[in-house]
Write an enzyme that holds these catalytic residues in place. Structure first.
Site, PDB file in Angstrom:
ATOM      1  N   HIS A 353      14.502 -51.204 -42.171  1.00  0.00           N
ATOM      2  CA  HIS A 353      14.173 -49.672 -42.523  1.00  0.00           C
ATOM      3  C   HIS A 353      15.282 -49.100 -43.266  1.00  0.00           C
ATOM      4  O   HIS A 353      16.613 -49.032 -42.482  1.00  0.00           O
ATOM      5  CB  HIS A 353      13.693 -49.081 -41.377  1.00  0.00           C
ATOM      6  CG  HIS A 353      13.472 -47.802 -41.488  1.00  0.00           C
ATOM      7  ND1 HIS A 353      14.103 -46.664 -40.909  1.00  0.00           N
ATOM      8  CD2 HIS A 353      12.521 -47.031 -42.375  1.00  0.00           C
ATOM      9  CE1 HIS A 353      13.494 -45.460 -41.257  1.00  0.00           C
ATOM     10  NE2 HIS A 353      12.694 -45.742 -42.073  1.00  0.00           N
ATOM     11  N   SER A 354      15.014 -48.517 -44.359  1.00  0.00           N
ATOM     12  CA  SER A 354      16.125 -47.529 -44.900  1.00  0.00           C
ATOM     13  C   SER A 354      17.675 -48.018 -45.120  1.00  0.00           C
ATOM     14  O   SER A 354      17.417 -49.321 -45.840  1.00  0.00           O
ATOM     15  CB  SER A 354      16.084 -46.337 -43.870  1.00  0.00           C
ATOM     16  OG  SER A 354      17.285 -45.304 -44.460  1.00  0.00           O
ATOM     17  N   LEU A 355      18.557 -47.671 -44.641  1.00  0.00           N
ATOM     18  CA  LEU A 355      20.062 -48.526 -44.749  1.00  0.00           C
ATOM     19  C   LEU A 355      19.876 -49.822 -44.319  1.00  0.00           C
ATOM     20  O   LEU A 355      20.580 -50.700 -44.862  1.00  0.00           O
ATOM     21  CB  LEU A 355      21.135 -47.688 -44.170  1.00  0.00           C
ATOM     22  CG  LEU A 355      22.613 -48.282 -44.459  1.00  0.00           C
ATOM     23  CD1 LEU A 355      22.884 -48.251 -45.929  1.00  0.00           C
ATOM     24  CD2 LEU A 355      23.464 -47.548 -43.705  1.00  0.00           C
ATOM     25  N   SER A 357      17.511 -52.016 -44.835  1.00  0.00           N
ATOM     26  CA  SER A 357      17.250 -52.836 -45.938  1.00  0.00           C
ATOM     27  C   SER A 357      18.087 -53.317 -46.651  1.00  0.00           C
ATOM     28  O   SER A 357      18.139 -54.365 -47.440  1.00  0.00           O
ATOM     29  CB  SER A 357      15.768 -52.238 -46.515  1.00  0.00           C
ATOM     30  OG  SER A 357      16.424 -51.023 -47.339  1.00  0.00           O
TER      31      SER A 357
END
Length: 707
Positions: A353-355, A357
Site C-alpha cells: 500500500h502506498s510507499l 508498493s
C-alpha cells in the site's frame, strides 16, 4: 343412635380410600418431581479472550471451532501441562496452562484467555463480561442446587464482595458493593443499581464467528505505507490486514461457493509486514526531536512520524534499513509459515500500500532469476524473437510493395535486426534486383536516422524487438535513479504483485524513467496489478508509461455484486442522452440549412431526402468520435490494448468505482480514497479472482466488465 355415626365415619374413611386422587393432579405432581430431578442441565462453556484497547477491556469470543478445540484439549486433562492450541487460523497460539493467547507472526501484547459459563452486564457499553472460572463454578453449583431443590433467592458473595442473587432461572442480578462504614467495618449490601446476570453464552447474544477453513491455498504478504497508522481510524497494519482477511472470507463464500462445496478451495492467508517500527528504532527519532521546532507541536510530530518516511526511503542509509527489514521480515514469515504448515503447497504473492508498493517494486526489480531459468527464458525468447522478427520483415516488405521477396528473406532467416545490418552487397548476393534493393536501403537509412534522434547526454537502452514501424523506441532501465542500496533476495518467487494506491509511476518519472520497455517484466514475478481509487491523491498509473501514444482508460473494477454502481450508470445514461440530443439537433439544423440553400423547387424534396439520409449517417457516426461517450466496441478495444509483458500481457491499471456520496466532492474524500482499500470488497475480490485463476478456479459467475 350409636350405629349411625359409626356408619358415617366408616363411609367417610371408605370414601377416602376408595376415591383416588384426580388424574391431572397426580400427573402434575409426578411431572414436577421428575422435572425437579431432571430439570438441571450442565452449562455449555465457551472460550473468550480479553482485548485491551486504550486501557478498556473487551472480551471477545473465540470462533465455534476454536472454542471446541480448546474445550477438547481442556477436557483431556492435559491442560496442567504446557499445552499449546493454535487458534484464529494458526495466527495465535493459546497456552492452556497459563490461559494466554500469544501472536505467532508479529509482536502483540499477550491476551488473557478464559473458559466462560457465567456473565454479567458491564456498566459502560452494556457488553457482557465473563466471571472468573472459579467463581463461575460456585455460581453453577448454587444454580444446580436451586434448580434441583427448587429453592431460589439464593445469595452469593463474589471475591470482590459483590452480591449475586438467583431469584429464579430467568432473573438473576448482580449488585455493586455499596459499603456502609461504621466501627465494625464495611459490609456489602444489596443497594445500588442491579446488573443482569446470564448463564451460558447462548443467552448473551454474542456474535460468535464460525471459524476459518483449515486449508490454506495461497499466502499473501502485505506491506504498509508511510507511518504507523494505515487507515482513517489510525489503526495498525495488523488490524487493517485483519479486515482485509475477513472481507476475503465473506467474498469466498459469496463468489466461490461451488468451489468451496466441492472442497476445491480453502482460503487465502494474509500476513502483515511491518517495517516502520524497525526504522524508527534506529535512534533517528531522537535526532529529529533535537532539531524540531516547538511550535505547532502535534503537526510537526505527525510529519516526523509519517511523511518523513518518504524522505528516509530516498536516503541511501535509511533505504538500506527499510529494504533489509522488509525482505528479512517476509523471509522470516515465510519460513515460520512453512514450519507451522508443512503440507502447504500453494504459491506466495505480495501486496503493498502506498510507499510499501514502491519498496516492493524496487525489491522485485532487483531480484535475480535462477540461472537455469535465465537460460530457458533466453532460449525461448530467442526463438520467439526470431519468429517475430521474420514476421516483421514480411510486414516491412509488404509495406514497400515487395511481398514477392518474402520467401527469399525467410530462406535466409532474415529478421528485423539482420535486415538493418544489410548492405547493398548482401542484398545483391541474395538475388534482389536493383529497384527493390534501393527501396529497402532507403527504408533502412531513414529508420536509422530516426533511431539516432535520442535525448542528448542520456544513457538509453534500445529495444531490438520493437514492432513499432513509426519509430524505433528507446527506453531507460526501470532501475534508473533507484537509491544506491544492496537489495536483498527473497526466498521465494512471488506469483503476483498487487499495488494499492501506489505512487510507483510518479517515482519512476521523477527518477528519469520516461518509458517502460513493453518487453520488460519483473525477473521473478510475472503478475502485476496497479489498483487505485479514482480520488486517491497518491496513486498514479503505470500503463501510459508503456504505451505513451495511445490514450485509454484504466480497467474499471466491477462491483462485487455484479454491476456498476447506480449513480455511475445514471451519469453515463445522462451523458449518452445529452450526446444524442445534441447530435439530433445538429442533424436537424443541417437538414434545414441544406434545404433552405437549394434554389430549384422541384429538387427540394429529393435534396432534403438525401440530406436527411446524410445527416442520419452523420448522427450515427458522430458518437464514435465524441470524447464524452465511449461505445462498447471502443471499451472492448481498450481492454484488449497491448500493455506489454509487465503483467503477462494483461491489463495493469484497475480503478475502483467511487461510492455515491464520494462523487459529491472529490477533495473531501481524497484522504479516505487513499485509505479505503482494506475494507473494499471490489479490491479483495480482484485479488482472490487473480490468485485462484492461477490455480484454474474461477468465480461462480463472471462479473460484467471483468477481464
Amino acid at each position: 343412635v350409636s350405629r349411625r355415626p359409626c356408619r358415617s365415619t366408616m363411609s367417610a374413611q371408605e370414601q377416602q380410600q376408595a376415591q383416588p386422587p384426580p388424574p391431572a393432579a397426580a400427573a402434575a405432581s409426578e411431572a414436577a418431581e421428575l422435572d425437579a430431578a431432571n430439570r438441571y442441565e450442565a452449562v455449555v462453556p465457551h472460550w473468550f479472550y480479553c482485548k485491551v484497547t486504550d486501557s478498556r477491556e473487551r472480551w471477545i469470543p473465540f470462533s465455534t471451532q476454536d472454542s471446541e478445540r480448546l474445550e477438547e484439549a481442556h477436557s483431556s486433562g492435559r491442560d496442567k501441562e504446557d499445552l499449546v492450541v493454535p487458534t484464529s487460523g494458526g495466527r495465535y497460539d493459546v497456552h492452556l496452562k497459563k490461559r494466554q493467547r500469544v501472536a505467532v507472526y508479529w509482536e502483540e501484547e499477550v491476551s488473557e484467555v478464559r473458559r466462560c459459563t457465567w456473565f454479567y452486564k458491564g456498566d459502560k457499553d452494556n457488553k457482557y463480561i465473563p466471571y472468573s472460572e472459579t467463581f463461575s463454578k460456585e455460581l453453577e453449583e448454587a444454580y444446580m442446587m436451586a434448580v434441583t431443590l427448587d429453592e431460589w433467592k439464593k445469595k452469593l458473595e463474589s471475591p470482590s464482595r459483590e452480591i449475586i442473587i438467583l431469584h429464579n432461572p430467568k432473573l438473576m442480578v448482580h449488585y455493586h458493593p455499596v459499603a456502609t462504614s461504621d466501627d465494625w467495618g464495611s459490609t456489602p449490601t444489596e443497594q445500588g443499581r442491579p446488573r443482569t446476570v446470564k448463564r451460558g453464552v447462548e443467552n448473551i447474544a454474542a456474535e460468535i464467528p464460525n471459524g476459518e477453513p483449515l486449508q490454506i491455498d495461497h499466502l499473501v504478504f502485505v506491506v504498509h505505507g508511510i507511518g504507523p497508522a494505515c487507515d482513517i481510524r489510525f489503526r495498525s497494519i495488523i488490524q487493517c490486514v485483519n479486515d482485509f482477511r475477513n472481507v476475503s472470507l465473506s467474498m469466498l463464500q459469496a463468489h466461490f461457493k461451488k468451489a468451496q462445496e466441492q472442497q476445491q478451495i480453502g482460503r487465502v492467508e494474509f500476513l502483515p509486514v511491518n517495517w516502520h517500527s524497525s526504522l524508527h528504532s534506529t535512534g533517528v527519532d531522537v535526532d529529529l526531536e533535537r532539531i524540531t521546532l516547538p511550535s505547532i507541536n502535534r503537526l510537526r510530530h505527525f510529519i516526523n512520524d509519517t511523511i518523513l518516511d518518504v524522505f528516509f526511503y530516498n536516503s541511501s542509509t535509511y533505504c538500506q534499513t527499510i529494504v533489509d527489514t522488509v525482505a528479512s521480515e517476509m523471509n522470516r514469515l515465510y519460513q515460520l509459515f512453512l514450519q507451522r504448515n508443512p503440507l502447504f503447497k500453494g504459491g506466495v504473492s505480495i501486496a503493498g500500500h502506498s510507499l510499501g508498493s514502491l519498496i516492493l517494486f524496487d525489491l522485485l526489480t532487483n531480484q535475480k532469476a535462477a540461472p537455469e531459468e535465465d537460460e530457458h527464458s533466453e532460449e525461448g525468447s530467442r526463438t520467439t524473437s526470431s519468429n517475430r522478427g521474420i514476421e516483421e520483415v514480411k510486414e516491412i516488405l509488404k509495406k514497400l510493395e515487395l511481398s514477392e521477396y518474402c520467401d527469399v528473406f525467410e530462406k535466409e532467416k532474415m529478421d528485423r535486426q539482420a535486415l538493418f545490418l544489410c548492405t547493398e552487397k548482401n542484398l545483391k548476393e541474395m538475388g534482389i534486383p536493383l529497384g527493390p534493393r534501393m527501396k529497402i536501403l532507403h527504408y533502412i537509412s531513414s529508420k536509422t536516422e530516426m533511431q539516432c534522434r535520442a535525448e542528448p547526454g542520456s544513457p538509453l537502452q534500445r529495444d531490438p524487438d520493437n514492432t513499432d514501424d513509426g519509430r524505433n523506441c528507446q527506453y531507460r532501465d526501470v532501475g534508473l535513479g533507484q537509491v544506491s542500496a544492496n537489495y536483498p533476495q527473497l526466498n521465494y518467487k512471488p506469483t503476483i504483485f498487487f499495488a494499492f494506491g501506489s505512487p510507483i509511476g510518479m517515482f519512476l518519472t521523477v527518477r528519469g524513467v520516461k518509458r517502460i520497455n513493453p518487453n520488460y517484466s519483473l525477473p521473478t514475478c510475472k503478475g502485476f496489478f496497479n489498483i487505485f481509487h479514482p480520488f486517491d491523491p497518491v496513486a498514479y498509473r503505470i500503463e501510459p508509461m508503456i504505451v505513451p501514444d495511445l490514450e485509454f482508460e484504466p480497467m474499471l473494477l466491477p462491483h462485487h455484486k455484479g454491476r456498476k454502481r447506480m449513480h455511475l450508470e445514471l451519469k453515463e445514461g445522462l451523458t449518452r442522452m445529452s450526446v444524442d440530443l445534441k447530435n439530433n439537433l445538429l442533424g436537424s439544423l443541417r437538414v434545414a440549412w441544406q434545404s433552405f440553400t437549394r434554389a430549384p423547387l422541384p429538387a427540394v424534396e429529393a435534396a432534403s431526402t438525401d440530406a436527411e439520409a446524410e445527416a442520419e449517417a452523420g448522427v450515427e457516426k458522430q458518437p464514435d468520435t465524441k470524447p464524452d461517450e465511449t461505445p462498447a466496441a471502443v471499451k472492448e478495444e481498450a481492454s484488449l490494448v497491448n500493455v506489454g509483458r509487465l503483467n503477462g500481457g494483461n491489463r495493469i491499471d484497475y480503478v475502483l468505482q467511487e461510492k455515491p456520496i464520494e462523487s459529491f466532492n472529490e477533495y473531501l474524500f481524497a484522504l479516505q480514497g487513499h485509505l479505503c482499500y482494506w475494507e473494499s470488497e471490489d479490491t479483495v475480490l480482484l485479488v482472490l479472482k487473480e490468485i485462484y485463476q492461477t490455480q484454474g478456479i474461477t468465480l461462480d459467475q463472471p462479473l460484467p466488465g471483468s477481464q
